[in-house]
Structure formats: structure tokens, C-alpha cells
Design an enzyme around this catalytic site. Structure first.
Site, mmCIF file in Angstrom:
data_model
loop_
_atom_site.group_PDB
_atom_site.id
_atom_site.type_symbol
_atom_site.label_atom_id
_atom_site.label_comp_id
_atom_site.label_asym_id
_atom_site.label_seq_id
_atom_site.Cartn_x
_atom_site.Cartn_y
_atom_site.Cartn_z
ATOM 1 N N GLU A 218 0.021 -1.572 5.544
ATOM 2 C CA GLU A 218 1.124 -1.270 6.460
ATOM 3 C C GLU A 218 1.008 0.157 6.971
ATOM 4 O OE1 GLU A 218 5.172 0.169 7.613
ATOM 5 O OE2 GLU A 218 3.809 0.922 6.073
ATOM 6 N N ASP B 22 0.811 -1.219 0.000
ATOM 7 C CA ASP B 22 0.000 0.000 0.000
ATOM 8 C C ASP B 22 0.842 1.266 0.000
ATOM 9 O OD1 ASP B 22 0.719 -0.812 2.664
ATOM 10 O OD2 ASP B 22 -0.685 0.667 3.460
#
Length: 374
Positions: free
Chosen positions: A140, A79
Site C-alpha cells: 500500500e 506493509d
């Protein structure tokens, strides 16, 4: 050793793929296909269902030809932070940037691309290696939610390397902080700000007094705190009766982390009590700190690999968390590697082209060093 043209092209391609937190489906599917094309066994866990995303963590496993070698984990996250839609990478004078209105996404696609290139390199050049596990995590950013909720039964590695640090390749992160998120709601009492202001209790003033009287920013060499967001009030002619604040505290020392969090909470409560307001607080431990000894096997292997890649090896501590916090919590020794990304989480983010190549070389040398370690 590595294919520089291929690596650069793949990194730029990956940055163009939209992958905001909890919406990593597209890049995950692309990477799963590429990992499978290398002969890896690829699976995906169900983290997306747990965290409200559209994708789980991607696991891939490559059997080696040195059965006695430790199993090595290579990991990066899928991400990217906002603004990350429609990224257009630009290469000029050896530096890769975005077109300017978005981040670049080197955090963490400058970790993903070198891992892929290193895997292709060892296969193409028939470099002996042990088993290799790759994990590309989701979500994350904002709390390590992918690694926090991953299916731990799928962890097969003996030691791991996370490619996700701002520092230059060769920097090896052995210590990282834990983090508490503090959600605060202050409830005052509304009244007309012009006619009867004395009848009100301003939640905004309570918040302001509390924030002004607490320690924030750099507390010491291991500890930081920050007031992240504040929302409240309805109009200038109404004494604000409600304010919501989000804060954080971090420290590489667990005791200091707990003291900083408690101190911030006590300050909010004291100021609320003094003005007759009500305060509600929620403390969420996002992750614990970790520390790896310089003399440990994983630290020595990382330093050896850095030197073999013609890099200056240096052990450092950081102020940011990563998936390594959870891998270490699960009992998997793990360090974080500098990959050269600069000014992440801003539209000024960039990476030097050479640092991409250095990271890929380093990963190859890590695989070789681990294979020869036992």
C-alpha cells in the site's frame, strides 16, 4: 465486549513482525493461519508476481447467519514504511511507541489487530451478522500497488471500510485525493567548472530555477504538491550534465490535479528551454480521487456505528490516499476510518492504547449496523 488484553498483546506482537513493502510474506502467513482458525475461507492472489514482491493480497471470507444482509468488507494493509526492521513496541502511561530507532507500525497494524479482535468477538458472543470479507493488502505504501493490481474477481462485498486514517476513531473519511507521480530527467552539458564553465549547461541550475519558480506545498484546501527526491552531479569541478527528480501532485478535485501536474511539467520544460537543456518527463497516475456523499448508505452506517460505540461521529476529507481509492474505483463504496495512529512514517509514531480498543468496538458496531440495514 472486546478482550482488551488479547487485543493489546496481538497488536504489539504484530508490530514486531518485519513487513516492509514487497516483503510481507511472514505476516501474511501468520494472519492466514489466524483467519483460517476462525473458520474463514482464505485465499491469496498473485499480486506479488506482478509487483516484484514475495506475497499477494490476502482474502478471507466468513459466512454469516443473516443471508439478506449486505456483505461488508473490512480492510487494512500489511506493509510498513522504513525504518521498520526490529521494531520494539513500548507501553507507557497508556501510549504505545517504538523504542525510538524505528517506526511503530501502527500504520497499519492498528487497523489489522482491531479487525481480528472484532471477528473473534462476534463469534464468541454469537452476534448475528451477514457475510464478511476481509482483505489485507500488500504494497500500500508508495502507490497502493496491492489494491491497484488485486484480483477484482475476488471482491464480494457490497460496501467497505478501510482502517487506515490518522484521525481518531469516530472520524469517517469521505473524500481523498488522487495522486500523480512525476519523474523528471534534466540533461545539460558537462564542462570543466574552473577552466570552461561557460561551455557547460548545469542541469542542477535548471532544476533549481524550475523548482524555485513553481508552486509547491499547500496549493489550496484540496491540492498539494511536493518535490520528493533530487539526484545529480558528479563532482564540484564538473558542470552537472544530468539531474533526476521525483515529484508528486495531489488533489481531491480531478481537474485541479491535472492542472497542477501540467503546471509543474510546463515549468520544468520552460526553464530547460531557457538554458538550452533537454528535459524528459514521465507522469504516472497512481490513483484517482474519490468522494462519498454524506447522505449515502455507507456514510450513514458508519456514523450510526460510531455513535453506538460511544464515539463522536464526524465526516472529514483527507490529503492522503488509501486502498479505498481503488475500492471505490472498482465500484465498491468504501470509506476510511480513523484508527488513532499519530505521526506515522516517523520514528515518533505512536498510538494511544484506548484508541486500539475504540477501533475494535467500532468494527463490531459496523458489522452489527450493516447486518440490520436491510
Amino acid at each position: 465486549m472486546i478482550n482488551r488484553v488479547r487485543l493489546l498483546a496481538e497488536f504489539c506482537e504484530l508490530t514486531k513482525i518485519d513487513s516492509p513493502t514487497k516483503n510481507e510474506r511472514q505476516i501474511a502467513d501468520i494472519l492466514k493461519n489466524r483467519l483460517e482458525s476462525m473458520g474463514m475461507v482464505v485465499t491469496e492472489d498473485q499480486v506479488g508476481l506482478v509487483i516484484g514482491g514475495n506475497c499477494g493480497n490476502v482474502f478471507a471470507y466468513l459466512k454469516g447467519n443473516l443471508p439478506q444482509a449486505p456483505v461488508v468488507l473490512l480492510s487494512a494493509h500489511l506493509d510498513t514504511v522504513d525504518p521498520c526492521l526490529g521494531i520494539e513496541p513500548m507501553l507507557q502511561d497508556g501510549r504505545i511507541t517504538s523504542a525510538g530507532s524505528t517506526i511503530l507500525g501502527a500504520d497499519d497494524k492498528a487497523g489489522i489487530a482491531p479487525i481480528l479482535e472484532a471477528l473473534r468477538t462476534i463469534q464468541e458472543q454469537n452476534i448475528p451478522h451477514g457475510d464478511i470479507q476481509v482483505i489485507f493488502t500488500v504494497a500500500e505504501e508508495g502507490g497502493l500497488n496491492g489494491s491497484k493490481n488485486l484480483d477484482k474477481s475476488q471482491l464480494k462485498a457490497d460496501l467497505g471500510f478501510v482502517l487506515d486514517a490518522v484521525d481518531k476513531p469516530g472520524i469517517i473519511i469521505l473524500e481523498a485525493p488522487g495522486q500523480d507521480r512525476i519523474n523528471v530527467t534534466i540533461k545539460g552539458r558537462a564542462s570543466h567548472a574552473g577552466a570552461t564553465p561557460e561551455d557547460g549547461i548545469s542541469a542542477i541550475v535548471v532544476a533549481a530555477k524550475a523548482i524555485a519558480s513553481m508552486s509547491t506545498g499547500r496549493i489550496d484546501e484540496e491540492t498539494t504538491s511536493n518535490i520528493g527526491t533530487i539526484q545529480g552531479g558528479r563532482a564540484t569541478n564538473i558542470v552537472a550534465d544530468r539531474v533526476e527528480i521525483t515529484c508528486e501532485s495531489r488533489s481531491r478535485n480531478l481537474g485541479k490535479l491535472e492542472r497542477q501536474t501540467i503546471g509543474m511539467c510546463e515549468t520544468f520544460k520552460r526553464c530547460a528551454d531557457e538554458m538550452g537543456a533537454i528535459v524528459e518527463m514521465e507522469v504516472i497516475r497512481l490513483y484517482d480521487p474519490f468522494a462519498i456523499m454524506k447522505e449515502s448508505e455507507i456514510a450513514m452506517l458508519a456514523a450510526q456505528a460510531a455513535r453506538s460505540a460511544n464515539l463522536t461521529a464526524s465526516f472529514e476529507a483527507t490529503g492522503g490516499g488509501s486502498d479505498a481509492n481503488y475500492y471505490n474505483c472498482y465500484g465498491l463504496p468504501c470509506v476510511v476510518l480513523g484508527i488513532g495512529m499519530q505521526k506515522p512514517h516517523t520514528t515518533d509514531e505512536f498510538i494511544e492504547e484506548e484508541d486500539l480498543y475504540r477501533s475494535a468496538k467500532l468494527v463490531v458496531e459496523i458489522i452489527k449496523a450493516v447486518a440490520k440495514s436491510r
